[in-house]
Design a protein around this motif. Structure first.
Motif, PDB file in Angstrom:
ATOM      1  N   TYR A 125      10.961   3.675  66.037  1.00 46.62           N
ATOM      2  CA  TYR A 125      11.551   2.412  65.614  1.00 46.62           C
ATOM      3  C   TYR A 125      10.760   1.243  66.217  1.00 46.62           C
ATOM      4  O   TYR A 125      10.241   1.336  67.325  1.00 46.62           O
ATOM      5  CB  TYR A 125      13.005   2.295  66.087  1.00 46.62           C
ATOM      6  N   GLU A 169      11.418   1.857  60.752  1.00 45.89           N
ATOM      7  CA  GLU A 169      12.154   3.034  61.177  1.00 45.89           C
ATOM      8  C   GLU A 169      11.661   4.227  60.366  1.00 45.89           C
ATOM      9  O   GLU A 169      11.752   4.227  59.136  1.00 45.89           O
ATOM     10  CB  GLU A 169      13.656   2.831  60.974  1.00 45.89           C
ATOM     11  N   THR A 173      15.575  -4.465  62.731  1.00 43.67           N
ATOM     12  CA  THR A 173      14.693  -3.305  62.641  1.00 43.67           C
ATOM     13  C   THR A 173      13.522  -3.644  61.734  1.00 43.67           C
ATOM     14  O   THR A 173      13.695  -3.846  60.526  1.00 43.67           O
ATOM     15  CB  THR A 173      15.442  -2.080  62.097  1.00 43.67           C
TER      16      THR A 173
END
Length: 242
Positions: free
Chosen positions: A131, A142, A139
């Protein structure tokens, strides 16, 4: 152009060191979880002292697995099923699901270009989660590494991403889809550079100034023209009356 490399900048002395920090995040909280610094550096105790690792207060070699490791030699080091490339950084999650984290903290406002590659270096590797988290909020990337030698890369555009000073970017390795920490040793190559002398703001400001200058000149010219016309009409009216 300012540049940083996780491998080249790796510190054997202090944590944090410059823009880099080595630590962990709690199980299940790779995004907003509290970042905990590793406290001490140790050499591998069984004949491979060229491999070192940063560990937390409750951890050491072969206890929980959780660490950020570094090969101090410029050549490959083979340690059982694991091959550490020369002068490379590797990360491994904990047996209780904690995440291994390398944190980059931006030194100043600007556009940063991120270039990262993660790869399995353990022959028995299965699944590992990777990640990239921005500012404990977002994020950026990922993925799941699956199987021996699997490798995945992430790179921003050449324009980079706009980041404020002192905001963190976390590069994280976790247990992955199989929820098993065994054989999750993962190579981490991270390179970051700051784009200097960005033309965007000066060009925009200059364009706005140029447009405003033309607009103001046009308005003043229009006022002056109307003034001249009004004077001329007044003079004509005065002559007719006389």
């Amino acid at each position: 152009m300012a540049k940083w490399s996780l491998s080249s900048d790796f510190s054997l002395i202090r944590n944090p060191s410059s823009v880099w920090s080595y630590g962990s995040k709690p199980t299940g909280h790779h995004v907003a979880g509290i970042f905990s610094l590793f406290t001490h550096l140790e050499q591998e105790p069984n004949g491979h002292d060229e491999i070192v690792g940063w560990f937390g207060i409750d951890n050491s070699w072969y206890i929980h697995g959780l660490s950020v490791y570094y090969n101090t030699k410029p050549t490959n080091v083979i340690m059982g099923p694991i091959t550490f490339p020369g002068n490379s950084v590797a990360m491994h999650p904990a047996d209780d699901g904690r995440f291994s984290v390398v944190r980059f903290t931006t030194p100043k406002d600007g556009n940063y270009v991120l270039d990262a590659t993660f790869a399995h270096i353990d022959k028995c590797a299965l699944n590992t989660g990777v990640y990239i988290i921005y500012n404990n909020l977002m994020t950026l990337w990922e993925i799941d590494l699956a199987g021996p030698e699997d490798s995945k890369s992430f790179k921003t555009t050449d324009k980079g991403i706009s980041i404020k000073a002192n905001e963190p970017i976390d590069f994280i390795v976790g247990v992955g889809l199989d929820n098993n920490y065994v054989c999750d040793m993962t190579l981490a190559r991270v390179d970051i550079h700051l784009l200097e002398d960005q033309p965007g703001f000066p060009i925009i400001a200059g364009s706005i100034g140029f447009v405003l200058g033309i607009s103001i000149s046009a308005i003043l010219f229009y006022i002056y023209k109307r003034y001249r016309e009004n004077r001329r009409n007044a003079n004509v009216g005065y002559q007719v009356i006389n």
